[in-house]
Design an enzyme around this catalytic site. Structure first.
Site, PDB file in Angstrom:
ATOM      1  N   THR A   1      16.193 -12.941   1.375  1.00 42.58           N
ATOM      2  CA  THR A   1      16.442 -14.314   0.936  1.00 42.58           C
ATOM      3  C   THR A   1      17.437 -14.400  -0.207  1.00 42.58           C
ATOM      4  OG1 THR A   1      14.253 -15.000   1.622  1.00 42.58           O
ATOM      5  CG2 THR A   1      15.278 -16.349  -0.052  1.00 42.58           C
TER       6      THR A   1
ATOM      7  N   ASP B   1       9.490  -9.751   2.268  1.00 46.07           N
ATOM      8  CA  ASP B   1       8.398  -9.606   3.236  1.00 46.07           C
ATOM      9  C   ASP B   1       7.926  -8.161   3.396  1.00 46.07           C
ATOM     10  OD1 ASP B   1       8.283 -12.308   3.676  1.00 46.07           O
ATOM     11  OD2 ASP B   1       9.537 -12.281   5.473  1.00 46.07           O
TER      12      ASP B   1
ATOM     13  N   ASP C   1      17.149  -9.642   7.599  1.00 50.91           N
ATOM     14  CA  ASP C   1      15.897 -10.201   7.093  1.00 50.91           C
ATOM     15  C   ASP C   1      14.939  -9.005   7.100  1.00 50.91           C
ATOM     16  OD1 ASP C   1      14.171 -13.186   7.421  1.00 50.91           O
ATOM     17  OD2 ASP C   1      13.117 -11.275   7.427  1.00 50.91           O
TER      18      ASP C   1
ATOM     19  N   SER D   1      12.031  -8.551   7.669  1.00 52.92           N
ATOM     20  CA  SER D   1      11.060  -8.457   8.768  1.00 52.92           C
ATOM     21  C   SER D   1      11.577  -7.506   9.849  1.00 52.92           C
ATOM     22  CB  SER D   1      10.828  -9.833   9.402  1.00 52.92           C
ATOM     23  OG  SER D   1      10.734 -10.810   8.417  1.00 52.92           O
TER      24      SER D   1
ATOM     25  N   THR E   1       2.052  -4.957  -3.748  1.00 55.20           N
ATOM     26  CA  THR E   1       1.786  -5.693  -2.519  1.00 55.20           C
ATOM     27  C   THR E   1       2.280  -7.118  -2.709  1.00 55.20           C
ATOM     28  OG1 THR E   1       0.077  -6.043  -0.842  1.00 55.20           O
ATOM     29  CG2 THR E   1      -0.605  -6.419  -3.093  1.00 55.20           C
TER      30      THR E   1
ATOM     31  N   THR F   1      -9.418   0.005   1.750  1.00 60.62           N
ATOM     32  CA  THR F   1     -10.184  -1.237   1.630  1.00 60.62           C
ATOM     33  C   THR F   1      -9.321  -2.482   1.863  1.00 60.62           C
ATOM     34  OG1 THR F   1     -11.550  -2.609   0.168  1.00 60.62           O
ATOM     35  CG2 THR F   1      -9.888  -1.260  -0.912  1.00 60.62           C
ATOM     36  N   GLN F   2      -9.954  -3.506   2.410  1.00 64.80           N
ATOM     37  CA  GLN F   2      -9.272  -4.796   2.579  1.00 64.80           C
ATOM     38  C   GLN F   2      -9.155  -5.532   1.246  1.00 64.80           C
ATOM     39  OE1 GLN F   2     -11.358  -7.106   5.574  1.00 64.80           O
ATOM     40  NE2 GLN F   2     -11.240  -5.450   7.059  1.00 64.80           N
ATOM     41  N   CYS F   3      -9.932  -5.097   0.249  1.00 69.31           N
ATOM     42  CA  CYS F   3      -9.904  -5.793  -1.048  1.00 69.31           C
ATOM     43  C   CYS F   3      -8.617  -5.470  -1.799  1.00 69.31           C
ATOM     44  CB  CYS F   3     -11.087  -5.357  -1.913  1.00 69.31           C
ATOM     45  SG  CYS F   3     -12.661  -5.845  -1.228  1.00 69.31           S
TER      46      CYS F   3
END
Ligand code: ASP
Length: 345
Positions: free
Chosen positions: A17, A94, A61, A63, A170, A280-282
């Site tokens: 971007t 991204d 981009d 992605s 992240t 972990t998802q946390c």
């Protein structure tokens, strides 16, 4: 910390971007060329620095990022390593955390800053965050200590006043300017009137010479457990013939469903020699497979503990380790080690 007139930075422009503008036809954002981007940031000329550039063709981009582009980035850095004090990689947000993570493993004994940055708003827009991000990233990439050594010889992400270790980062916000966080590690620096470095956290290079390792094996899948996950989905991912490793994104401290069929598939996958990594998802905290019975069962089935590694970093680490070894037991042993500051031991 100083920026001497001899300092030099290579800006590697991959797209994202920061360098996009609206297509007059359909208003979709598309990349524009490096010179137009630089015209939007005349402040860079105020640094007593040599700033050269390398532009990806085509600009993308993020992605569309592929491991081949990480290999290309690593080679560009290697080829230009002696000629520059630091590197700034302009990259879409991204997948920036994936790229910074992968590069942190591929660049061995890195002794110079490699700072990824980008923006949420194109640099040509009045309220852009791109200018500050780019200007500060350049300052950090060229910053040296009193003894002349680089202040931050690491792969990092600089975004919205924060310098974060790349393989701890992240993307946490799709639209806000504070797009990145490293939830399990404090920032390596914070920019205000001055850039304040957290020197105790900044890693120093090993003794060996700088080198790159570009072997990447991408046969990795990610299984995110969720209520209602079906046996078929778990089987397809954990037993799929084309995967060598699976990142299992678990609940909380590393827990997964305790139903027999789920655990049987995990055991069978492990029995077939696949590398299974528990992440972990946390956002915060770490996997501890000794805490709950469900975690213990995973551990007993041979699942490796990812501690507080991010999924982005786990992916890069697996690509890297598997690309450098055909032996899954060797890869598992390395996964448990902190190689580049990517996890707390
Ligand atoms: N889609 C864009 C990219 O990652 C988003 C951004 O740069 O912020 O390239």
């Amino acid at each position: 910390m100083s920026i001497s007139s001899k300092s030099s930075v290579l800006l590697i422009y991959t797209g994202g971007t920061i360098g996009m503008k609206e297509d007059p036809g359909n208003q979709a954002l598309r990349p524009f060329d490096f010179n137009s981007l630089m015209e939007e940031v005349p402040e860079l000329h105020k640094f007593a620095l040599r700033i050269d550039s390398y532009t990806f063709d085509p600009l993308i981009d993020s992605s569309d990022i592929e491991p081949g582009m990480w290999q290309k980035l690593a080679r560009i850095i290697l080829e230009n390593y002696d000629a520059y004090d630091g590197f700034v990689v302009l990259h879409g947000t991204d997948t920036m955390a994936y790229s910074a993570s992968a590069l942190s493993f591929m660049l061995e004994n890195l002794g110079k800053p490699v700072i990824f940055t980008g923006s949420q708003l194109p640099v040509g827009r009045p309220r852009t965050d791109g200018k500050e991000n780019l200007i500060s990233a350049v300052e950090i990439a060229s910053s040296r200590e009193a003894d002349g050594s680089p202040t931050v010889p690491e792969v990092c992400i600089y975004f919205n006043s924060l310098l974060l270790r790349g393989n701890r980062s992240t993307k946490v916000d799709a639209t806000g300017f504070e797009a990145f966080r490293s939830p399990n590690l404090p920032p390596l620096a914070q920019a205000g009137i001055d850039i304040r470095y957290n020197r105790d956290l900044i890693r120093r290079p090993g003794d060996g010479p700088f080198s790159i390792r570009c072997g990447l094996d991408t046969r990795v899948s990610i299984l995110k457990v969720h209520p209602g996950i079906t046996r078929q989905v778990v089987e397809d991912i954990l037993l799929g013939p084309m995967t060598r490793a699976v990142i299992i994104e678990t609940y909380g401290c590393g827990n997964a469903p305790s139903r027999d069929w789920f655990l049987d598939i995990v055991k069978e996958s492990s029995r077939r020699g696949k590398i299974l990594l528990n992440v972990t998802q946390c956002l915060r905290g770490l996997v501890n497979m000794d805490l709950y019975a469900t975690g213990r069962t995973l551990k007993n089935a041979g699942v490796v503990c990812g501690r507080d590694i991010t999924t982005e970093s786990a992916l890069g680490k697996l690509f890297f380790l598997m690309g450098n070894s055909d032996d899954n037991e060797t890869v598992k042993a390395q996964l448990e080690k902190d190689l580049r500051g990517e996890m707390s031991i």
